[in-house]
Design a protein around this motif. Structure first.
Motif, short mmCIF file in Angstrom:
data_model
loop_
_atom_site.label_atom_id
_atom_site.label_comp_id
_atom_site.label_asym_id
_atom_site.label_seq_id
_atom_site.Cartn_x
_atom_site.Cartn_y
_atom_site.Cartn_z
N SER A 107 0.74 -1.24 -0.08
CA SER A 107 -0.01 0.00 -0.19
C SER A 107 0.92 1.24 0.00
CB SER A 107 -0.98 -0.06 1.13
OG SER A 107 -0.12 0.41 2.42
N ALA A 108 0.21 2.45 -0.13
CA ALA A 108 1.13 3.59 -0.14
C ALA A 108 1.91 3.66 1.50
CB ALA A 108 0.32 4.98 -0.03
N SER A 109 1.63 3.08 2.26
CA SER A 109 2.38 3.03 3.62
C SER A 109 2.83 1.75 4.04
CB SER A 109 1.30 3.40 4.86
OG SER A 109 0.25 2.50 4.87
N GLU A 110 3.12 0.82 2.97
CA GLU A 110 3.66 -0.59 3.35
C GLU A 110 4.29 -0.92 2.18
OE1 GLU A 110 0.35 -3.00 5.51
OE2 GLU A 110 -0.55 -2.35 3.81
N TYR A 111 5.73 -1.59 2.28
CA TYR A 111 6.50 -2.27 1.37
C TYR A 111 6.02 -3.55 1.18
CZ TYR A 111 10.11 1.07 3.11
OH TYR A 111 10.68 2.16 3.37
N PRO A 112 6.31 -4.18 0.07
CA PRO A 112 5.44 -5.40 -0.46
C PRO A 112 5.86 -6.35 0.50
CG PRO A 112 6.70 -4.26 -2.29
CD PRO A 112 7.13 -3.29 -1.04
N GLY A 113 4.68 -7.19 1.12
CA GLY A 113 5.01 -8.30 1.96
C GLY A 113 3.97 -9.39 1.58
N VAL A 130 -0.63 -11.13 8.49
CA VAL A 130 0.80 -10.81 7.94
C VAL A 130 1.67 -11.90 8.18
CG1 VAL A 130 2.64 -9.17 7.85
CG2 VAL A 130 0.23 -8.30 7.78
N LEU A 131 2.13 -12.51 7.10
CA LEU A 131 3.09 -13.47 7.39
C LEU A 131 4.68 -12.93 7.53
CD1 LEU A 131 3.64 -16.60 7.77
CD2 LEU A 131 3.64 -16.51 5.15
N LYS A 132 4.89 -12.06 6.58
CA LYS A 132 6.24 -11.21 6.56
C LYS A 132 5.91 -9.94 6.03
CE LYS A 132 10.62 -11.02 6.52
NZ LYS A 132 11.28 -10.74 7.83
N THR A 133 6.36 -8.86 6.92
CA THR A 133 6.34 -7.54 6.56
C THR A 133 7.33 -7.20 5.44
OG1 THR A 133 5.47 -7.03 8.67
CG2 THR A 133 6.17 -5.18 7.39
N GLY A 134 7.08 -6.54 4.52
CA GLY A 134 8.12 -6.05 3.50
C GLY A 134 9.03 -4.75 4.25
#
Length: 170
Positions: A107-113, A130-134
């Motif tokens: 999202s605009a506030s999240e890296y690809p995870g 969420v399994l793994k945060t970007g």
């Protein structure tokens, strides 16, 4: 859209300088045979929070030897987080008929995870986890279509999911 993907002066993914995740098209990217039916999922366009976004749609199709029947279907979304985009799903079904559906997100506030949701045999979608945060902005145009979800043949209950995420450089 991803965190850091639209630098100053860039307002959308079509502009030069944008680093957006290419979610490709709506082709089926995963299918799983279980109990005489096929479970499948793909990325589709949907409306979240009033805006168009890539979303994950899943479905179960039965009666494959006759007039094929759509048994159930759904979308993975979270009204509390309408800006999150979801793409490149993969799924597997365990011996009880429960499904694990893994996918990429940003999202605009999240890296690809990497996130996942469960689907009960009756079609109820569980909460998004969420399994793994970007960890960083992803700058390549190639992303996500290497995802895989598989049932462990040792117990027919454990489901494994493998998918890429944006890792920070060391």
């Amino acid at each position: 859209i991803q965190l850091g993907g639209l630098p100053a002066g860039v307002t959308n993914c079509e502009q030069s300088g944008a680093a957006c995740i290419e979610t490709n098209d709506s082709r089926n990217v995963t299918a799983y045979w279980f109990g005489g039916a096929v479970w499948a999922a793909h990325t589709v366009g949907c409306t979240q929070g009033g805006a168009l976004a890539p979303c994950v749609q899943w479905y179960e199709v039965g009666n494959l030897d006759g007039a094929t029947t759509l048994l159930q279907q759904g979308f993975v979304d979270n009204p509390a987080n309408p800006g999150r985009q979801r793409y490149f799903p993969s799924l597997a079904v365990d011996s009880t008929g429960s499904v694990v559906l893994g996918y990429g997100y940003s999202s605009a506030s999240e890296y690809p995870g990497v996130a996942y949701s469960t689907i009960s045999p009756s079609g109820e979608t569980g909460p998004e986890t969420v399994l793994k945060t970007g960890q960083a902005t992803y700058f390549s145009t190639r992303y996500g279509d290497y995802a895989s979800t598989a049932l462990d043949p040792q117990d027919n209950l454990t489901i494994w999911h493998m998918q890429e995420y944006a890792k920070a450089s060391d």
